[in-house]
Design a protein around this motif. Structure first.
Motif, mmCIF file in Angstrom:
data_model
loop_
_atom_site.group_PDB
_atom_site.id
_atom_site.type_symbol
_atom_site.label_atom_id
_atom_site.label_comp_id
_atom_site.label_asym_id
_atom_site.label_seq_id
_atom_site.Cartn_x
_atom_site.Cartn_y
_atom_site.Cartn_z
ATOM 1 N N ASN A 115 6.083 14.514 1.464
ATOM 2 C CA ASN A 115 6.040 14.303 2.820
ATOM 3 C C ASN A 115 5.526 15.528 3.481
ATOM 4 O OD1 ASN A 115 6.890 11.736 2.606
ATOM 5 N ND2 ASN A 115 8.900 12.485 2.599
ATOM 6 N N VAL A 116 5.686 16.695 2.783
ATOM 7 C CA VAL A 116 5.425 17.938 3.664
ATOM 8 C C VAL A 116 3.912 18.162 3.331
ATOM 9 C CG1 VAL A 116 7.549 19.132 3.075
ATOM 10 C CG2 VAL A 116 5.805 19.427 1.485
ATOM 11 N N ILE A 117 3.025 17.320 2.676
ATOM 12 C CA ILE A 117 1.634 17.727 2.506
ATOM 13 C C ILE A 117 1.002 16.660 3.232
ATOM 14 C CG2 ILE A 117 -0.417 18.190 1.110
ATOM 15 C CD1 ILE A 117 1.797 20.199 0.672
ATOM 16 N N ALA A 118 0.038 16.970 4.373
ATOM 17 C CA ALA A 118 -0.850 15.972 4.983
ATOM 18 C C ALA A 118 -1.969 15.355 3.963
ATOM 19 C CB ALA A 118 -1.349 16.768 6.363
ATOM 20 N N VAL A 119 -2.016 14.132 4.426
ATOM 21 C CA VAL A 119 -3.147 13.295 3.684
ATOM 22 C C VAL A 119 -4.271 13.357 4.852
ATOM 23 C CG1 VAL A 119 -3.965 11.272 2.792
ATOM 24 C CG2 VAL A 119 -1.525 11.777 2.442
ATOM 25 N N PRO A 120 -5.670 13.873 4.205
ATOM 26 C CA PRO A 120 -6.570 13.958 5.233
ATOM 27 C C PRO A 120 -7.078 12.989 5.805
ATOM 28 C CG PRO A 120 -7.381 14.284 2.793
ATOM 29 C CD PRO A 120 -5.831 14.041 2.870
ATOM 30 N N PHE A 121 -6.447 11.566 5.956
ATOM 31 C CA PHE A 121 -7.166 10.427 6.488
ATOM 32 C C PHE A 121 -6.001 9.706 7.071
ATOM 33 C CE2 PHE A 121 -7.241 9.914 1.925
ATOM 34 C CZ PHE A 121 -6.342 8.998 1.676
ATOM 35 N N PRO A 122 -6.065 9.127 7.956
ATOM 36 C CA PRO A 122 -5.164 8.179 8.530
ATOM 37 C C PRO A 122 -4.356 7.180 7.537
ATOM 38 C CG PRO A 122 -6.926 7.801 10.057
ATOM 39 C CD PRO A 122 -7.466 8.624 9.000
ATOM 40 N N ARG A 123 -3.236 6.704 7.555
ATOM 41 C CA ARG A 123 -2.654 5.927 6.632
ATOM 42 C C ARG A 123 -3.143 4.772 6.677
ATOM 43 N NH1 ARG A 123 3.903 4.910 6.116
ATOM 44 N NH2 ARG A 123 4.002 3.576 4.370
ATOM 45 N N PRO A 124 -3.546 4.240 5.582
ATOM 46 C CA PRO A 124 -3.989 2.834 5.587
ATOM 47 C C PRO A 124 -3.280 1.683 5.619
ATOM 48 C CG PRO A 124 -4.024 3.495 3.334
ATOM 49 C CD PRO A 124 -3.523 4.755 4.088
ATOM 50 N N GLU A 125 -3.503 0.623 5.917
ATOM 51 C CA GLU A 125 -2.494 -0.679 6.275
ATOM 52 C C GLU A 125 -2.094 -0.945 5.027
ATOM 53 O OE1 GLU A 125 -0.855 -3.976 8.026
ATOM 54 O OE2 GLU A 125 -1.715 -2.047 8.693
ATOM 55 N N ALA A 126 -2.773 -0.864 3.867
ATOM 56 C CA ALA A 126 -2.117 -1.216 2.385
ATOM 57 C C ALA A 126 -2.983 -0.533 1.430
ATOM 58 C CB ALA A 126 -1.880 -2.527 2.267
ATOM 59 N N GLU A 127 -2.564 -0.543 -0.027
ATOM 60 C CA GLU A 127 -3.538 -0.024 -0.799
ATOM 61 C C GLU A 127 -3.290 -1.092 -2.141
ATOM 62 O OE1 GLU A 127 -2.269 3.739 -2.150
ATOM 63 O OE2 GLU A 127 -2.079 4.746 -0.462
ATOM 64 N N PHE A 128 -4.907 -1.048 -2.644
ATOM 65 C CA PHE A 128 -4.838 -2.051 -3.746
ATOM 66 C C PHE A 128 -5.679 -1.292 -4.982
ATOM 67 C CE2 PHE A 128 -6.147 -4.704 -0.123
ATOM 68 C CZ PHE A 128 -5.262 -5.618 -0.099
ATOM 69 N N MET A 132 -8.076 -3.850 10.310
ATOM 70 C CA MET A 132 -7.383 -2.905 9.575
ATOM 71 C C MET A 132 -8.265 -2.190 8.489
ATOM 72 S SD MET A 132 -4.502 -2.861 11.132
ATOM 73 C CE MET A 132 -3.627 -4.081 12.072
ATOM 74 N N THR A 133 -7.600 -1.176 8.036
ATOM 75 C CA THR A 133 -8.365 -0.194 7.000
ATOM 76 C C THR A 133 -7.323 -0.143 5.667
ATOM 77 O OG1 THR A 133 -9.383 1.267 8.564
ATOM 78 C CG2 THR A 133 -9.087 2.011 6.274
ATOM 79 N N TYR A 134 -8.198 -0.072 4.636
ATOM 80 C CA TYR A 134 -7.411 -0.280 3.374
ATOM 81 C C TYR A 134 -7.869 0.792 2.353
ATOM 82 C CZ TYR A 134 -5.922 -4.716 5.212
ATOM 83 O OH TYR A 134 -5.289 -5.919 6.097
ATOM 84 N N ARG A 135 -7.155 1.196 1.476
ATOM 85 C CA ARG A 135 -7.367 2.164 0.506
ATOM 86 C C ARG A 135 -7.603 1.394 -0.980
ATOM 87 N NH1 ARG A 135 -4.286 7.946 -1.156
ATOM 88 N NH2 ARG A 135 -5.687 8.362 -2.700
ATOM 89 N N LEU A 136 -8.781 1.372 -1.392
ATOM 90 C CA LEU A 136 -8.927 1.023 -2.786
ATOM 91 C C LEU A 136 -8.917 1.990 -3.797
ATOM 92 C CD1 LEU A 136 -9.816 -1.761 -1.131
ATOM 93 C CD2 LEU A 136 -11.572 -2.059 -2.856
ATOM 94 N N ARG A 137 -7.933 2.009 -4.676
ATOM 95 C CA ARG A 137 -8.154 2.786 -6.032
ATOM 96 C C ARG A 137 -8.699 2.119 -6.971
ATOM 97 N NH1 ARG A 137 -3.978 6.809 -5.461
ATOM 98 N NH2 ARG A 137 -2.615 6.564 -3.475
ATOM 99 N N ILE A 138 -10.111 2.529 -7.416
ATOM 100 C CA ILE A 138 -11.077 1.677 -8.208
ATOM 101 C C ILE A 138 -11.023 2.767 -9.499
ATOM 102 C CG2 ILE A 138 -13.487 1.084 -8.652
ATOM 103 C CD1 ILE A 138 -13.504 1.073 -5.688
ATOM 104 N N SER A 139 -10.868 2.096 -10.853
ATOM 105 C CA SER A 139 -10.886 2.875 -11.940
ATOM 106 C C SER A 139 -11.762 2.069 -12.850
ATOM 107 C CB SER A 139 -9.614 3.051 -12.716
ATOM 108 O OG SER A 139 -8.774 3.825 -11.942
#
Length: 566
Positions: free
Chosen positions: A151-164, A222-229
């Motif tokens: 929590n003490v470290i800022a993420v360099p983009f706004p929090r997304p609505e959800a992550e996939f 809304m904006t979403y984060r996709l974690r692609i592997s």
């Protein structure tokens, strides 16, 4: 007076406990219990083939952790073969005992269980796990790892609505046992092409072989984060979403400069995070992963297709698939790779900006030049590094190193790291990595296929790509200002890739091709990073639940007290 072995080990454990208590101050323990089985009823496509499932799931459960958490994974092997798990990109700080590859761990035997304990120390980002021996990865057993910021470290983009989490990879129709057996056949070993591309264990939308397809539900605006592997075995792919741009924000634990992309190349073993905003008309849109260096007009099933579904959509996907770059256009891929830069101003696992840790003024201690090629050794097809094909000993290198200094299992620095052997040979290649030294590794690819390389325990500063042979003059083309840091790097056919790494993590570390058949057929070696100080704050002692095998099937004698402790 010399310290006794008992007193030395007791003191070491006391120090370790103190270190762990400090480390746990801002961390939690996560306890997981996994049952591994070979399921013949869960079919990703309409073929009879066994799939490795974890607690009945394929892909396996998400590991969701925060920086510095301790993860305990109790694995019950309900299969009929030994197995190991490795945690792709988790650096195992000070603790290669938990790395889960053949050089560090004895396998978990059928009908038994073993608990891995590892810490997500000083890391954030997107990673994945998979079974590391016996060609098991071709049957599944993989899953996502998320390590989120404190929590003490800022993420360099706004929090997304959800992550996939989106695990994409090539897949064989045949069983992994049959495919594994065919690896001894030159034609198959060198030229076998997978049959289909899966998204999260599901076949392509619209393909008659698919039992289901992957779909993500989003809300307009809304904006979403996709974690692609790329969890595949052989193929790089280009990923894109119909009518949507992606903003690249992270790759394997490093925040990147944020760049907008129409498509993204993802190579075997790599992970990315992208932001996608649902800013189109309410409808359904294709998500596409098409292979590199493959003519998909001949191999149509090798196009993975999923759906981005708007929650208020009343129409199905339609029209042609979105075009991607020419799969044979390597210039596009190289240019994109060079455009992926480290965000120097963002914090990540620590409050310091990432740019605090840079390579602009480092002094190199070592250079490895590693050439990948193929060879026939006694009529066996093998992949080689500097004309040496790794052959796995029965005794894990880490055990042999700790208890008998490697005697009878391997000989340190017996094989070259900067020139090519005249004759191809088998070998247990273990090389010295200078502790707290900067190493330059140049990967040269003489193959006609894309390759990917990974070093457990460390991150690569990706400083350069080039065509043809590397020379010292190639350093003039390096990016030493803001090279991205990642755990897996691609090497283009007929080209070279250069990386730097800071070897501050003592242990026995696997350096390997991420392409499964390359790895299985010998394209790997181990880097021994040794610190003579037995202080467990610098490297953990063997775990209390240590498995034994090979020459240590019976408990070995205690290691002698180092001279510095007398």
């Amino acid at each position: 007076m010399a310290c006794t072995g008992f007193n030395r080990r007791s003191f070491a454990w006391a120090v370790l406990i103190a270190v762990v208590l400090v480390a746990r101050a801002n961390a939690i323990d996560i306890f997981l219990e996994w049952h591994l089985t070979l399921d013949t009823t869960l079919k990703p496509v309409t073929r009879d083939q066994p799939v490795i499932v974890i607690n009945g799931l394929f892909p396996g459960p998400l590991i969701n952790a925060t920086t510095n958490d301790f993860v305990h994974v109790n694995i019950f092997n309900d299969m009929d073969e030994p197995l190991l798990f490795t945690w792709n990109g988790i650096q195992q700080r000070l603790n290669s005992w938990q790395d889960g590859v053949s050089g560090t761990n004895c396998p978990i035997q059928p009908g038994t269980n073993w608990t891995y304990v590892f810490q997500t120390k000083d890391q954030i980002g997107s990673f994945f796990y998979f079974p590391s021996i016996n060609f098991h990865k071709a049957a599944g057993g993989f899953g996502s790892i998320r390590v989120i910021n404190r929590n003490v470290i800022a993420v360099p983009f706004p929090r997304p609505e959800a992550e996939f989490d989106l695990l994409i990879g090539d897949w064989f129709y045949d069983s992994y046992q049959n495919t594994r057996a065919l690896m001894g056949t030159p034609l198959v070993a060198y030229h076998a092409i997978p049959d289909i591309i899966l998204m999260n264990g599901k076949g392509p939308f619209g393909n008659p072989m698919s039992k289901s397809y992957e779909s993500f539900n989003v809300t307009q605006g809304m904006t979403y984060r996709l974690r692609i592997s790329n969890v595949g075995n052989a193929l790089s792919f280009n990923f894109r979403i119909q009518n949507h741009q992606m903003v690249l924000v992270e790759t394997e634990g490093s925040y990147t400069d944020q760049i907008a992309l129409d498509s993204l190349d993802v190579h075997v073993g790599q992970s990315y995070s992208v932001l996608v905003t649902a800013n189109q008309n309410a409808a359904d849109y294709y998500m596409v992963a098409s292979p590199k260096l493959v003519n998909t007009s001949e191999f149509t099933s090798l196009v993975g297709i999923g759906v981005l579904h708007y929650s208020n959509s009343v129409s199905q996907v339609s029209g042609p698939l979105p075009d991607g770059p020419d799969p044979f256009d390597l210039d596009f891929s190289v240019d994109q790779a060079k455009s992926i830069r480290w965000n120097l101003t963002a914090g990540a696992a620590r409050p310091n900006p990432q740019g605090t840790f840079n390579v602009s003024n480092v002094t190199l201690s070592q250079t490895f030049i590693l050439q990948s090629s193929v060879a026939d050794l006694g009529d066996e097809p093998r992949y080689v590094v500097n004309n040496v094909s790794y052959r796995t000993p029965e005794t894990p290198l880490k055990l042999a190193d700790y208890y008998v200094n490697g005697t009878g299992v391997y000989q340190l620095d017996a094989f070259p790291t900067h020139y090519v052997n005249d004759d191809a040979a088998y070998g247990v290649s273990v090389v010295t990595g200078i502790h707290k030294g900067w190493i330059e590794i140049v990967f040269m690819n003489t193959l006609d296929a894309m390759d990917s390389w990974h070093l457990d325990g460390f991150g690569f500063y990706v400083v350069g790509f080039g065509n043809g042979d590397w020379s010292t003059d190639s350093r003039d083309t390096y990016n030493l200002y803001d090279p991205v840091v990642r755990s897996t790097v691609q090497v283009y056919p007929g080209g070279w890739t250069a990386v730097y790494a800071f070897l501050d993590n003592p242990g026995m570390w696997n350096l390997r091709s991420q392409l499964l058949k390359h790895w299985y057929l010998g394209q790997e070696l181990y880097v021994r990073v040794y610190d003579a100080d037995p202080n467990p704050a610098k490297e953990s002692p063997p775990p209390e639940n240590l498995l034994r095998c090979g020459i240590f099937s019976s408990p070995p004698a205690p290691a002698p007290a180092p001279a510095s402790w007398t």
